[in-house]
Motif scaffolding. Structure first.
Motif, PDB file in Angstrom:
ATOM      1  N   SER A   1       0.916  -1.238   0.114  1.00  0.00           N
ATOM      2  CA  SER A   1       0.061   0.037  -0.002  1.00  0.00           C
ATOM      3  C   SER A   1       0.894   1.390  -0.022  1.00  0.00           C
TER       4      SER A   1
ATOM      5  N   LYS B   1       1.730   1.788  -3.966  1.00  0.00           N
ATOM      6  CA  LYS B   1       0.636   1.940  -4.631  1.00  0.00           C
ATOM      7  C   LYS B   1      -0.170   3.037  -4.475  1.00  0.00           C
ATOM      8  N   PHE B   2      -0.307   3.580  -2.958  1.00  0.00           N
ATOM      9  CA  PHE B   2      -1.214   4.691  -2.767  1.00  0.00           C
ATOM     10  C   PHE B   2      -0.352   5.662  -2.039  1.00  0.00           C
ATOM     11  N   ASN B   3       0.813   5.827  -1.804  1.00  0.00           N
ATOM     12  CA  ASN B   3       1.633   6.725  -1.162  1.00  0.00           C
ATOM     13  C   ASN B   3       0.781   6.738   0.370  1.00  0.00           C
ATOM     14  N   ASP B   4       0.137   5.901   0.744  1.00  0.00           N
ATOM     15  CA  ASP B   4      -0.568   5.910   2.212  1.00  0.00           C
ATOM     16  C   ASP B   4      -0.011   5.137   3.053  1.00  0.00           C
TER      17      ASP B   4
ATOM     18  N   GLU C   1      -8.077  -2.903  -3.352  1.00  0.00           N
ATOM     19  CA  GLU C   1      -8.760  -1.675  -3.688  1.00  0.00           C
ATOM     20  C   GLU C   1      -9.601  -1.264  -2.634  1.00  0.00           C
TER      21      GLU C   1
ATOM     22  N   TRP D   1     -10.250   0.547   5.649  1.00  0.00           N
ATOM     23  CA  TRP D   1      -9.494   1.609   5.718  1.00  0.00           C
ATOM     24  C   TRP D   1      -9.582   2.752   6.525  1.00  0.00           C
TER      25      TRP D   1
ATOM     26  N   ASP E   1      -2.674   9.452   5.675  1.00  0.00           N
ATOM     27  CA  ASP E   1      -3.343   9.026   4.474  1.00  0.00           C
ATOM     28  C   ASP E   1      -3.125   9.929   3.351  1.00  0.00           C
TER      29      ASP E   1
ATOM     30  N   MET F   1      -8.135   8.674  -1.025  1.00  0.00           N
ATOM     31  CA  MET F   1      -8.271   7.534  -0.193  1.00  0.00           C
ATOM     32  C   MET F   1      -9.246   7.639   0.810  1.00  0.00           C
TER      33      MET F   1
END
Length: 671
Positions: free
Chosen positions: A47, A50-53, A80, A88, A274, A278
């Motif tokens: 994660s 993929k999301f920079n989260d 996802e 999440w 976060d 997202m």
């Protein structure tokens, strides 16, 4: 033989040893399920890319999680957030991890193999560091001995491929200590850059990096004269003293800034955990209010870091989690349970889980040190000898001392950083000037080490040396990541295919994250680890096969852990009678809700925990019908045993335990 030929031979031996280590460690995991922590590490790491989260699992090292996540990125697995935004929002890494590994149709086996293949490279890096350091101290023969012991270590083979932070942290702590010392010995720009870089990498490997503070302080004090000599014109020069103080202060500040910059870089130079686009991070998995101490220095430190945003939000939260977890956590050792651990836990784990060859090395080094420093005026050599190995001594003393004082006693893997200095020091047994006897002894050590590790393949996590006694008794010494980390579900599935009788019911209490259905298992799950603090789904217990993870059988994580007492009995019987009169509540779908303290939920939770504690008390003294890879215990219980174990009056239950104990010990005593 010419020197170039010797170098080629040495290079070939190093490559062979490291290749064998990588293959043995990685291939041993191919038939193992995901260890408990691996799903969280792999999911979080993926994660991050993929999301920079960064909301998921911030307490276990950004660097190793990123490393594993990067390895599986080319596989493009599905993750996802919009499918389960509520998970999440709560940063529920465990349920998100379940979806990532099992519910999305992702290639689980390939993802694990790829992630573990990436992680074994940290073990290889440790081996190279051990070899290079040992050769610098003792020469090539000693370095080869060090590497051979490192590559054949059951501990290194067990945790090298695991998708966790332990091996990464071991490498970074040793490399950082060595780099800092080398700069102190001979200051220079390149050495300074390496020291700063390794300090920063250690800061994102694991929160145990804070131990570098006392390690660096010891090393600075140890090498003070050498480090400051170029500035000291005279010992009485006030100007010289000022320059020396400024230089030392600058060195400290530079390392602190390097760590801070690398931490910010690892979290995308963003405070918020976060990322945009997202689900909003409504709360970390453990909310802030549950982590902050009520008062004291720790609270002031955490509040300052948080309020002034001195470090990324996720990093500060992870640090707070580690501080809290180090205060109290369920633990088991040698038949005892505790929430604050024991000073002897890690010495005990080292004694039982180190190979015999490693223990022999400790003994040989102690004898060699005694002969060198205590006899023939050898005490004069002590200061110079210790200074040559100062980083190893400082790391061992600080990390070893912190381990003994720690309340977090959940796994032998936590002292992995102590093994690397031991391997390096082993090279001293073949230092220049030693004779043929030393060479023969060194070869014998390598042979013994190799035989032990090969015999343990592929069950390295469950390895114990012969001092621990029979393999079927390992679960009475240590559990959790020292034995049963949830890795043996595939082995249990294979055993059931052969040994299950007809439509025999199978009950599973499993310490792990794998999905039994993926292994083709039709089981009734009861008292899983997740129900320690959640209202459970209550299964009706009937005759059948009871398959229980060693970690859960010892029940150390339950609030009702320990021996069965009259107080527990008095609590249990009214609940047992209630659910006997209301069997429809056993299948209440609301039972899956998070335990919030309502009376119905509390009653359900308390009954499930007490029922399992009572059953476990009996099964711990009853001889298992099978033990799978030392980690999973199987009991075939008939109707009479089930009824007596969970419903019998106190006196009858006590008689049942005494009989089971006598029967088990009579079998052990039989020739």
């Amino acid at each position: 033989m010419a020197k170039p030929s010797l170098r080629i031979l040495c290079t070939a031996l190093v490559a062979l040893l490291l290749a064998l280590y990588a293959w043995l460690g990685w291939s041993a995991t191919l038939e193992k399920g995901p260890a408990f922590d691996e799903s969280a590490h792999l999911t979080a790491g993926y994660s991050y890319w993929k999301f920079n989260d960064y909301r998921l699992q911030p307490e276990n090292g950004n660097l190793p999680q990123r490393w594993a996540g990067l390895a599986v990125t080319p596989l493009s697995p599905t993750l996802e957030p919009s499918a389960r935004p509520e998970l999440w929002a709560a940063s529920d890494v465990w349920n998100i991890g379940q979806d990532f590994l099992f519910a999305e149709g992702n290639p689980l086996e390939l993802m694990l193999a790829t992630g573990r293949g990436a992680m074994i490279l940290w073990g290889v890096a440790c081996g190279l560091l051990v070899f290079a350091w040992s050769r610098r101290l003792w020469g090539t023969p000693g370095a080869l001995l060090s590497l051979a012991l490192c590559a054949g270590s059951a501990t290194m083979l067990a945790h090298g491929p695991m998708i966790t932070s332990d091996m990464t942290a071991a490498f970074c702590l040793l490399a950082a200590s060595g780099a800092f010392w080398r700069y102190l010995e001979r200051p220079g720009f390149t050495r300074l850059v390496i020291s700063l870089l390794m300090t920063g990498l250690a800061a994102i490997a694991k929160f145990s990096f804070v131990l570098l503070v006392p390690i660096y302080a010891i090393l600075l004090a140890w090498n003070w004269n050498t480090f400051t000599r170029s500035l000291a014109a005279t010992s009485a020069s006030r100007l010289s003293a000022i320059f020396t103080g400024l230089r030392v202060a600058g060195l400290v500040i530079a390392h602190a800034l390097a760590a801070v910059v690398i931490v910010w870089a690892a979290f995308g130079f963003r405070y918020s955990a976060d990322a945009g686009g997202m689900p909003v991070n409504a709360s970390f998995y453990i909310p802030w209010d549950n982590l902050l101490p009520a008062s004291g220095l720790k609270r002031e430190l955490l509040v300052t870091l948080k309020d002034y945003r001195l470090l990324p939000e996720a990093y500060t939260h992870g640090f707070a989690y580690v501080l809290q977890a180090s205060e109290a956590r369920g633990a088991f050792a040698a038949g005892q349970v505790s929430t604050t651990g024991w000073w002897w836990f890690f010495p005990y784990a080292f004694l039982l889980k180190s190979t015999l060859a490693e223990l022999m090395v400790v003994a040989a080094l102690m004898i060699m040190a005694a002969r060198r420093w205590l006899f023939s005026g050898g005490s004069k050599r002590l200061p110079s000898d210790l200074k040559a190995i100062a980083p190893l001594v400082a790391l061992t003393l600080v990390y070893g001392g912190a381990s003994i004082l720690s309340n977090l006693n959940i796994g032998h893997r936590h002292i992995l950083p102590l093994y690397l200095p031991l391997f390096i020091m082993a090279g001293a047994l073949l230092r220049p000037g030693t004779g043929k006897k030393a060479l023969t002894a060194a070869i014998a050590l390598v042979v013994v080490n190799t035989i032990e590790s090969v015999r343990a393949y592929p069950n390295y996590i469950a390895y114990f040396n012969p001092i621990a006694g029979p393999a079927d008794q390992r679960w009475n010494h240590l559990v959790d990541s020292s034995l049963d980390w949830g890795q043996e579900l595939p082995a249990l599935a294979s055993w059931l295919k052969t040994n299950r009788q007809g439509d025999e019911q199978v009950f599973l209490s499993y310490f792990g994250v794998a999905d039994p259905r993926r292994e083709g298992m039709r089981v009734v799950q009861f008292a899983p680890y997740s129900s320690q603090w959640h209202a459970p789904h209550l299964a009706k217990l009937t005759p059948g096969l009871y398959c229980i993870s060693a970690t859960l059988l010892q029940d150390s994580y339950s609030p009702l852990n320990g021996p069965w007492t009259h107080k527990l009995e008095a609590t249990f019987h009214p609940l047992s009678q209630y659910f006997g009169d209301h069997p429809e509540e056993l299948d209440d779908p609301k039972a899956f809700a998070l335990f919030k303290g309502t009376w119905d939920e509390k009653r359900r939770w308390l009954f499930e925990r007490a029922r399992f504690a009572r059953l476990a008390q009996y099964l711990r003294v009853r001889r298992p019908d099978a033990i799978i890879n030392s980690a999973m215990l199987v009991y075939r219980l008939d109707q009479r045993e089930v009824s007596l174990a969970i419903d019998a009056p106190t006196s009858v239950f006590q008689q049942m335990i005494e009989k089971a104990f006598a029967d088990t010990n009579s079998i052990k005593a039989a020739p």
